[in-house]
Scaffold this active site. Structure first.
Site, PDB file in Angstrom:
ATOM      1  CB  CYS A  98      11.069  -1.282  17.768  1.00  0.00           C
ATOM      2  SG  CYS A  98       9.974  -1.772  16.148  1.00  0.00           S
ATOM      3  CG  HIS A 149      12.947   2.199  16.136  1.00  0.00           C
ATOM      4  ND1 HIS A 149      13.886   1.368  15.316  1.00  0.00           N
ATOM      5  CD2 HIS A 149      12.061   2.066  16.139  1.00  0.00           C
ATOM      6  CE1 HIS A 149      12.688   0.206  15.031  1.00  0.00           C
ATOM      7  NE2 HIS A 149      11.606   0.262  14.970  1.00  0.00           N
ATOM      8  CG  ASN A 160      10.568  -1.648  11.809  1.00  0.00           C
ATOM      9  OD1 ASN A 160      11.474  -1.275  12.632  1.00  0.00           O
ATOM     10  ND2 ASN A 160       9.782  -0.918  12.100  1.00  0.00           N
TER      11      ASN A 160
HETATM   12  N1  ACO Z   1       1.185   0.006  -1.547  1.00  0.00           N
HETATM   13  C1  ACO Z   1       0.727   0.920  -2.445  1.00  0.00           C
HETATM   14  N2  ACO Z   1      -0.510   1.562  -1.069  1.00  0.00           N
HETATM   15  C2  ACO Z   1      -0.307   1.116   0.313  1.00  0.00           C
HETATM   16  C3  ACO Z   1       0.366   0.362   0.412  1.00  0.00           C
HETATM   17  C4  ACO Z   1       1.735  -0.650   0.581  1.00  0.00           C
HETATM   18  N3  ACO Z   1       2.213  -1.204   0.401  1.00  0.00           N
HETATM   19  N4  ACO Z   1       0.127   0.025   2.044  1.00  0.00           N
HETATM   20  C5  ACO Z   1      -0.748   0.506   2.105  1.00  0.00           C
HETATM   21  N5  ACO Z   1      -1.410   1.281   1.251  1.00  0.00           N
HETATM   22  C6  ACO Z   1      -2.743   1.975   0.849  1.00  0.00           C
HETATM   23  C7  ACO Z   1      -3.768   1.691   1.991  1.00  0.00           C
HETATM   24  O1  ACO Z   1      -4.313   1.049   1.961  1.00  0.00           O
HETATM   25  C8  ACO Z   1      -4.643   3.020   1.798  1.00  0.00           C
HETATM   26  O2  ACO Z   1      -4.990   3.416   0.785  1.00  0.00           O
HETATM   27  P1  ACO Z   1      -6.363   3.989   1.091  1.00  0.00           P
HETATM   28  O3  ACO Z   1      -5.947   5.368   1.541  1.00  0.00           O
HETATM   29  O4  ACO Z   1      -7.202   4.099  -0.561  1.00  0.00           O
HETATM   30  O5  ACO Z   1      -6.978   3.187   2.100  1.00  0.00           O
HETATM   31  C9  ACO Z   1      -3.047   4.521   1.898  1.00  0.00           C
HETATM   32  O6  ACO Z   1      -2.232   3.499   1.226  1.00  0.00           O
HETATM   33  C10 ACO Z   1      -2.899   5.127   3.035  1.00  0.00           C
HETATM   34  O7  ACO Z   1      -2.427   4.498   4.264  1.00  0.00           O
HETATM   35  P2  ACO Z   1      -2.360   4.026   5.709  1.00  0.00           P
HETATM   36  O8  ACO Z   1      -1.962   2.951   6.498  1.00  0.00           O
HETATM   37  O9  ACO Z   1      -2.310   5.696   6.070  1.00  0.00           O
HETATM   38  O10 ACO Z   1      -0.816   4.883   5.151  1.00  0.00           O
HETATM   39  P3  ACO Z   1       0.276   5.825   5.994  1.00  0.00           P
HETATM   40  O11 ACO Z   1       0.690   6.939   5.505  1.00  0.00           O
HETATM   41  O12 ACO Z   1      -0.260   5.345   6.945  1.00  0.00           O
HETATM   42  O13 ACO Z   1       1.475   4.942   6.220  1.00  0.00           O
HETATM   43  C11 ACO Z   1       2.990   3.501   7.433  1.00  0.00           C
HETATM   44  C12 ACO Z   1       1.438   3.606   6.759  1.00  0.00           C
HETATM   45  C13 ACO Z   1       3.889   3.413   6.097  1.00  0.00           C
HETATM   46  C14 ACO Z   1       3.380   2.124   7.780  1.00  0.00           C
HETATM   47  C15 ACO Z   1       2.535   4.168   8.842  1.00  0.00           C
HETATM   48  O14 ACO Z   1       1.700   4.204   8.944  1.00  0.00           O
HETATM   49  C16 ACO Z   1       3.872   3.724   9.534  1.00  0.00           C
HETATM   50  O15 ACO Z   1       4.591   4.051   9.164  1.00  0.00           O
HETATM   51  N6  ACO Z   1       3.521   3.616  10.529  1.00  0.00           N
HETATM   52  C17 ACO Z   1       4.133   3.376  11.977  1.00  0.00           C
HETATM   53  C18 ACO Z   1       5.233   2.401  12.047  1.00  0.00           C
HETATM   54  C19 ACO Z   1       6.774   2.293  13.367  1.00  0.00           C
HETATM   55  O16 ACO Z   1       6.774   2.882  13.678  1.00  0.00           O
HETATM   56  N7  ACO Z   1       5.755   0.605  13.845  1.00  0.00           N
HETATM   57  C20 ACO Z   1       6.269   0.392  15.736  1.00  0.00           C
HETATM   58  C21 ACO Z   1       8.024   0.005  15.379  1.00  0.00           C
HETATM   59  S1  ACO Z   1       7.477  -1.592  14.354  1.00  0.00           S
HETATM   60  C22 ACO Z   1       7.332  -2.217  15.564  1.00  0.00           C
HETATM   61  O17 ACO Z   1       7.957  -2.370  17.218  1.00  0.00           O
HETATM   62  C23 ACO Z   1       8.126  -4.217  15.467  1.00  0.00           C
END
Ligand code: ACO
Length: 328
Positions: A115, A255, A285
């Site tokens: 990204c 980003h 994203n």
């Molecule tokens: N719907 C419902 N529940 C979900 C979903 C969904 N779509 N996805 C995950 N959950 C659940 C998980 O199973 C978990 O459940 P559990 O507690 O029962 O195990 C809970 O939600 C929390 O999951 P986390 O992964 O800890 O959620 P988090 O708050 O971290 O959010 C997310 C996830 C949105 C992916 C976040 O971590 C994020 O944005 N990360 C950074 C992404 C990023 O910056 N990427 C870099 C650039 S991308 C690139 O380079 C292509």
């Protein structure tokens, strides 16, 4: 005398017509609009058609940018495409774009920095322009992530969209342009955000496809922590290198990966929300396309005034992170 600067002399953007909403996703995986909006800020994303490849998206954005700059394709000295989702491993998406544009014999290559690729591209372009290698560079950030998305994995499939943003870069003749930059990488953390299959480490095979290794894999919560830390660091360091303070900033253009990362970066610079550009609710994203699309939108909406100080800030696969301070 002020240092020489490169400047954006044209912009363009493209997103596919088809929109996939959170309500559509509720029918595909076990998720909810409420979860997606609260955890990410995303409401909908644009999805490419089966026939479209990354270079098709890039070509639409590039044609707009060329027109905006008053240039023809053959006026270019270099075509640079930042992408993690190339049409093919080779030839490069940049060479395919060159053919789309009929920019005969203009050199072209891809740049892979996740990204962060658009900001890496600006830094590379600055070096080439001041080294005397190129005068006019087309830099495109183009990504078609929905074709490497596992639509059965709710933790990733709600996050991504497709799009492209393009700029023309030339030496500035006035006091506007790129004031400073800061770029870093940490390859030891690469496995946290990866497309494992289809390269030379795990070549494509029935087994790799069965194991879904040709899709994007991400440890989202780990990536989140690094993104918050590194985007803050990059913005602060780039401002320091430009001799500017947080209070000088008119727009942070981060980003767009997650609204909570964007908010945290804005808070690190102590900026009020109106100075932090957000379009993640409309696009999701779109990786390397998010910053050039945001610049184009701000410009087209007439929100950028001459002299405004912009901080462009990104984090992505690699890991890579970078920031650029730019005077409009
Ligand atoms: N719907 C419902 N529940 C979900 C979903 C969904 N779509 N996805 C995950 N959950 C659940 C998980 O199973 C978990 O459940 P559990 O507690 O029962 O195990 C809970 O939600 C929390 O999951 P986390 O992964 O800890 O959620 P988090 O708050 O971290 O959010 C997310 C996830 C949105 C992916 C976040 O971590 C994020 O944005 N990360 C950074 C992404 C990023 O910056 N990427 C870099 C650039 S991308 C690139 O380079 C292509």
């Amino acid at each position: 005398m002020e240092k020489r600067k490169i400047k954006i002399t044209g912009t363009g953007h493209y997103v596919p017509d088809k929109i996939l909403t959170n309500q559509d996703l509720e029918k595909m995986v076990d998720t909810s609009d409420e979860w997606i909006v609260t955890r990410t800020g995303i409401k909908e994303r644009h999805i490419a058609s089966a026939e479209q490849a990354t270079s098709d998206l890039a070509a639409e954005a590039a044609r707009q940018a060329l027109q905006d700059a008053g240039l023809k394709a053959e006026d270019l000295d270099l075509i640079l495409v930042a992408t993690s989702t190339p049409d093919t491993i080779f030839p490069s998406t940049a060479c395919r774009l060159q053919h789309h544009l009929q920019a005969d014999h203009v050199p072209a290559f891809d740049l892979s920095a996740g990204c962060t690729g658009f900001l890496y591209g600006m830094i590379v372009a600055e070096g080439l322009i001041f080294g005397g290698t190129a005068r006019r560079i087309l830099l495109v950030g183009a990504e078609l992530l929905t074709k490497i998305t596992n639509w059965e994995d709710r933790s990733t499939c709600v996050l991504f969209g497709d799009g492209a943003g393009a700029v023309i870069l030339e030496e500035s003749k006035d006091d506007s342009g790129m004031l400073s930059s800061y770029w870093k990488a940490d390859g030891s953390l690469g496995e946290l955000l990866i497309l494992p299959g289809g390269g030379t480490k795990i070549p494509a095979s029935h087994d790799s496809v069965e194991k879904r290794l040709h899709f994007l894999h991400m440890k989202g919560n780990e990536v989140f922590k690094y993104a918050v830390k590194r985007m803050g660091e990059a913005a602060v360091e780039a401002l320091k290198r430009a001799g500017l303070k947080e209070t000088d900033v008119d727009f942070l253009i981060p980003h767009q990966a997650n609204i909570r990362i964007i908010d945290a970066t804005g808070q690190r610079l102590k900026l009020p929300p109106e100075k932090v550009y957000v379009n993640i609710h409309r696009y999701g994203n779109i990786s390397v396309a998010s910053i050039p699309v945001a610049i184009h939108e701000l410009k087209e909406a007439g929100k950028l005034k001459k002299g405004d100080i912009l901080v462009l800030d990104a984090f992505g696969a690699g890991f890579t992170w970078a920031a650029v301070v730019y005077r409009w």
